[in-house]
Write a protein that holds these residues in place. Structure first.
Motif, PDB file in Angstrom:
ATOM      1  N   LYS A  92      10.490  10.068 -58.634  1.00 35.47           N
ATOM      2  CA  LYS A  92      10.050   9.985 -60.034  1.00 35.47           C
ATOM      3  C   LYS A  92       9.276  11.245 -60.391  1.00 35.47           C
ATOM      4  O   LYS A  92       8.665  11.875 -59.547  1.00 35.47           O
ATOM      5  CB  LYS A  92       9.139   8.759 -60.249  1.00 35.47           C
ATOM      6  CG  LYS A  92       9.770   7.438 -59.856  1.00 35.47           C
ATOM      7  CD  LYS A  92      10.945   7.103 -60.735  1.00 35.47           C
ATOM      8  CE  LYS A  92      11.534   5.765 -60.337  1.00 35.47           C
ATOM      9  NZ  LYS A  92      12.974   5.731 -60.394  1.00 35.47           N
ATOM     10  N   SER A  93       9.270  11.579 -61.654  1.00 35.35           N
ATOM     11  CA  SER A  93       8.575  12.772 -62.125  1.00 35.35           C
ATOM     12  C   SER A  93       7.063  12.577 -62.067  1.00 35.35           C
ATOM     13  O   SER A  93       6.553  11.526 -62.466  1.00 35.35           O
ATOM     14  CB  SER A  93       8.987  13.093 -63.559  1.00 35.35           C
ATOM     15  OG  SER A  93       8.239  14.180 -64.047  1.00 35.35           O
ATOM     16  N   THR A 147      19.859  10.594 -62.532  1.00 35.05           N
ATOM     17  CA  THR A 147      18.497  10.082 -62.688  1.00 35.05           C
ATOM     18  C   THR A 147      17.528  11.244 -62.552  1.00 35.05           C
ATOM     19  O   THR A 147      17.916  12.362 -62.206  1.00 35.05           O
ATOM     20  CB  THR A 147      18.181   9.039 -61.600  1.00 35.05           C
ATOM     21  OG1 THR A 147      18.176   9.700 -60.331  1.00 35.05           O
ATOM     22  CG2 THR A 147      19.181   7.894 -61.599  1.00 35.05           C
ATOM     23  N   THR A 148      16.272  10.951 -62.781  1.00 36.94           N
ATOM     24  CA  THR A 148      15.228  11.960 -62.625  1.00 36.94           C
ATOM     25  C   THR A 148      15.273  12.569 -61.229  1.00 36.94           C
ATOM     26  O   THR A 148      15.242  13.783 -61.059  1.00 36.94           O
ATOM     27  CB  THR A 148      13.845  11.326 -62.874  1.00 36.94           C
ATOM     28  OG1 THR A 148      13.839  10.770 -64.176  1.00 36.94           O
ATOM     29  CG2 THR A 148      12.727  12.327 -62.726  1.00 36.94           C
TER      30      THR A 148
END
Length: 190
Positions: A92-93, A147-148
């Protein structure tokens, strides 16, 4: 007569310069060397003591806890298919919505990604239009569930014919580009 005097003066000056240069050269001894270390460098042994260091130590240690190469941070996920799938599902970011800046991510995307993927993310970049490369997918292709984490992993390591951008973009810039790619994907899906 005045013109002849100028010519004679020029000849005399040139003659004096030539005589001066030739007379300075003496073949029995070497000529002067300016900056001799550029021609005959001093040999140093690896890790020898030196006056350069304050305490005479062989080498200086980096400050504790520092990471070399600017702001390079090691990426813990491997460059394998399993690593890609792991990143796709779990990475995730670290940026929250207030830290995402499309004014940073957009130009970086256009510089590094737009040439192939197109400035709108539709897979129609200049190299694709000119048929220099083929098969660059659009971000909204049904078979591409990006996706991220998968975007970041591909930016870091590259995938298929796309090379890595880990050396061109620092970690913060990569995350800004990821956020911009997600924006383009959302715009294409509308």
């Amino acid at each position: 007569m005045h013109i002849n005097m100028k010519i004679v003066t020029k000849y005399i000056v040139v003659l004096v310069m030539v005589v001066g240069l030739v007379s300075c050269q003496k073949n029995s001894r070497p000529n002067y060397q300016y900056m001799p270390n550029m021609y005959e460098s001093v040999g140093y042994e690896t890790y020898q003591e030196s006056d350069v260091f304050a305490n005479g130590v062989e080498a200086q240690l980096p400050a504790e806890g520092t990471i070399p190469r600017g702001d390079f941070m090691p990426f813990e996920i491997e460059n394998t298919n399993e690593g890609y799938l792991y990143a796709k599902e779990n990475l995730k970011s670290p940026l929250d919505s207030t830290q995402v800046d499309y004014a940073i991510g957009g130009p970086l995307y256009n510089i590094y990604c737009g040439i192939c993927h197109g400035n709108k993310g539709n897979g129609k970049g200049k190299l694709v239009d000119r048929e220099k490369i083929l098969g660059v997918p659009s971000y909204d292709d049904a078979g591409r569930a990006i996706t991220t984490g998968s975007i970041y992993h591909v930016l870091y390591y590259g995938k298929n014919t796309m090379g890595s951008y880990a050396n061109q973009l620092n970690e913060q810039e990569r995350w800004q580009v990821v956020a911009y790619v997600e924006k383009l994907k959302a715009d294409l899906e509308k």
